[in-house]
Scaffold this active site. Sequence first.
Site, PDB file in Angstrom:
ATOM      1  N   ILE A  65       1.670   0.794  -2.203  1.00  0.00           N
ATOM      2  CA  ILE A  65       2.313   1.934  -1.622  1.00  0.00           C
ATOM      3  C   ILE A  65       2.987   1.484  -0.302  1.00  0.00           C
ATOM      4  CG2 ILE A  65       1.726   4.343  -0.847  1.00  0.00           C
ATOM      5  CD1 ILE A  65      -0.584   4.318  -2.594  1.00  0.00           C
ATOM      6  N   PRO A  66       4.116   0.802  -0.377  1.00  0.00           N
ATOM      7  CA  PRO A  66       4.648   0.411   1.143  1.00  0.00           C
ATOM      8  C   PRO A  66       5.354   1.643   1.618  1.00  0.00           C
ATOM      9  CG  PRO A  66       5.943  -0.221  -0.907  1.00  0.00           C
ATOM     10  CD  PRO A  66       4.887   0.395  -1.629  1.00  0.00           C
ATOM     11  N   HIS A  67       5.053   1.914   3.029  1.00  0.00           N
ATOM     12  CA  HIS A  67       5.236   2.998   3.630  1.00  0.00           C
ATOM     13  C   HIS A  67       5.886   2.757   5.095  1.00  0.00           C
ATOM     14  CE1 HIS A  67       1.011   2.186   4.034  1.00  0.00           C
ATOM     15  NE2 HIS A  67       1.160   2.810   5.466  1.00  0.00           N
ATOM     16  N   GLY A  68       6.098   3.635   5.809  1.00  0.00           N
ATOM     17  CA  GLY A  68       6.558   3.624   7.170  1.00  0.00           C
ATOM     18  C   GLY A  68       7.096   4.715   7.882  1.00  0.00           C
TER      19      GLY A  68
END
Length: 155
Positions: A65-68
Amino acid sequence: MPILDFLSQDAVVPSLRARDKKHALQELAAHSARHLPDLSERDIFETLLQRERLGSTGIGDGVAIPHGKLARLGKLFGLVARLEKPVDFDALDGQPIDVAFLLLAPEGAGADHLKALAQVARVLREPGMLERIRTARDATALYALLAHGSTPQAA
């Protein structure tokens, strides 16, 4: 009621090609930038890369779950991708990932960002969900699983 209301039907990539973790993040950023005209692919990629430097967003079971957070983003944005071939993502369980759910939030999102991350993780951990995601026949079926909790019914 939608399960993941920050995911739109056109933000589903049923077959993402990637050689490795960095390439997967680049491809996710490229697909996201097509839906977010105020943001550049580079800004999105740099945000994702910066977050990955803190620790992998690979949560296990073949999922990341790549996030930013991004200053010029107006609302939560989600994009889901099923990878053609699993890639090493430095996941917690050491397994390669084949499902990625990208989540971007406005810089001031605060608790909403964390709630959205938890919501994504909860949906992906539902019994049988990953199997259904991996076997969904196309983007429409994949979107239906995540937005409504089921596959479209045959007529």
